[in-house]
Design a protein around this motif. Structure first.
Motif, short mmCIF file in Angstrom:
data_model
loop_
_atom_site.label_atom_id
_atom_site.label_comp_id
_atom_site.label_asym_id
_atom_site.label_seq_id
_atom_site.Cartn_x
_atom_site.Cartn_y
_atom_site.Cartn_z
N GLU A 139 0.84 -1.22 0.00
CA GLU A 139 0.00 0.00 0.00
C GLU A 139 0.86 1.25 0.00
O GLU A 139 1.98 1.22 0.51
N PRO A 140 0.40 2.37 -0.51
CA PRO A 140 -0.92 2.58 -1.10
C PRO A 140 -0.94 2.15 -2.58
O PRO A 140 -0.07 2.53 -3.35
N THR A 141 -1.95 1.36 -2.95
CA THR A 141 -2.07 0.93 -4.34
C THR A 141 -3.53 0.85 -4.75
O THR A 141 -4.40 0.59 -3.92
N ASP A 142 -3.79 1.09 -6.02
CA ASP A 142 -5.13 0.89 -6.57
C ASP A 142 -5.05 0.24 -7.95
O ASP A 142 -5.98 0.34 -8.74
N ILE A 165 3.84 7.92 -2.65
CA ILE A 165 2.83 7.81 -3.69
C ILE A 165 3.60 7.69 -4.99
O ILE A 165 4.35 8.60 -5.38
N ARG A 168 2.49 2.58 -7.95
CA ARG A 168 1.47 1.68 -7.40
C ARG A 168 0.11 2.33 -7.43
O ARG A 168 -0.92 1.67 -7.30
N SER A 169 0.08 3.66 -7.56
CA SER A 169 -1.16 4.41 -7.56
C SER A 169 -1.42 4.98 -8.95
O SER A 169 -0.53 5.53 -9.58
N SER A 170 -2.66 4.88 -9.40
CA SER A 170 -3.02 5.44 -10.72
C SER A 170 -2.96 6.97 -10.70
O SER A 170 -2.96 7.61 -11.75
N VAL A 171 -2.88 7.56 -9.50
CA VAL A 171 -2.75 9.02 -9.40
C VAL A 171 -1.45 9.47 -10.05
O VAL A 171 -1.41 10.41 -10.83
#
Length: 197
Positions: A139-142, A165, A168-171
């Motif tokens: 985490e953080p992941t989505d 961040i 791993r995050s689409s952000v």
């Protein structure tokens, strides 16, 4: 009266000492102008050279945030060498939302990246030995793993995984060529940590 003043002035003859003082004053003025001109030339040349080097070869960056601890700490100053090619494990600087981020390259275009529940990272089925990471975390992941890195993009992670961040995050997602600044290669400040990275 004016004729008399003119006559008085025409008869005025400066002494040798006065002439020497005047000559010295004029020479100082010339020296000052020369020094000023030369200083301006040097300053403008150095500034132009710095802009040229910065534009084409290196970028100086100040580190903020905790996502790359313990490798990089807030307040440190690093140099990024302009580059379009990266190896796994190298740190790269890139633009994101008018900010500059520094992360570590994990996967190159076409690579399959997997992160298990304990945060262990594998690339193309081979688990990485990440001695640089301060903590491992999924985490953080989505996004879903395993994940294939798209063409002309790089999958990046911060060294302090639980607070970073990153890809791993689409952000943030994977870093594109258009976002690239370069490879972080050298730390210049503080001086006790001066050296290559």
């Amino acid at each position: 009266m004016s004729n008399r003043n003119q006559t008085d002035l025409s008869n005025f003859k400066p002494s040798v000492d006065e002439l020497k003082k005047e000559l010295k004053r004029e020479n100082r003025k010339k020296e000052y102008r020369n020094v000023l001109r030369n200083t301006l030339i040097v300053v403008v040349s150095v500034a132009a050279l710095a802009v040229l080097i910065s534009s084409f070869y290196v970028t100086v960056l100040k580190v903020t945030g905790d996502s790359m601890t313990p490798t990089l700490e807030t307040g440190q100053i690093v140099i990024a060498q302009n580059s379009q090619e990266f190896e796994a494990g190298e740190m790269l600087a890139f633009y994101y939302n008018n900010k500059v981020l520094v992360k570590r390259v994990i996967g190159s275009p076409g690579d399959w990246v997997n992160i298990d529940a304990n945060g262990r990272v594998s690339v193309n089925g081979i688990e990485l030995e990440e001695t640089y990471a301060s903590d491992l975390s999924l985490e953080p992941t989505d996004i879903e793993f395993p994940y294939q890195v798209p063409e002309n993009r790089w999958f990046v992670l911060g060294d302090h995984r639980s607070v970073s961040i990153d890809s791993r995050s689409s952000v943030v997602g994977c870093v594109t060529r258009e976002q690239l600044i370069g490879k972080v290669v050298f730390r210049v400040f503080p001086f006790d940590t001066f050296g290559s990275l």
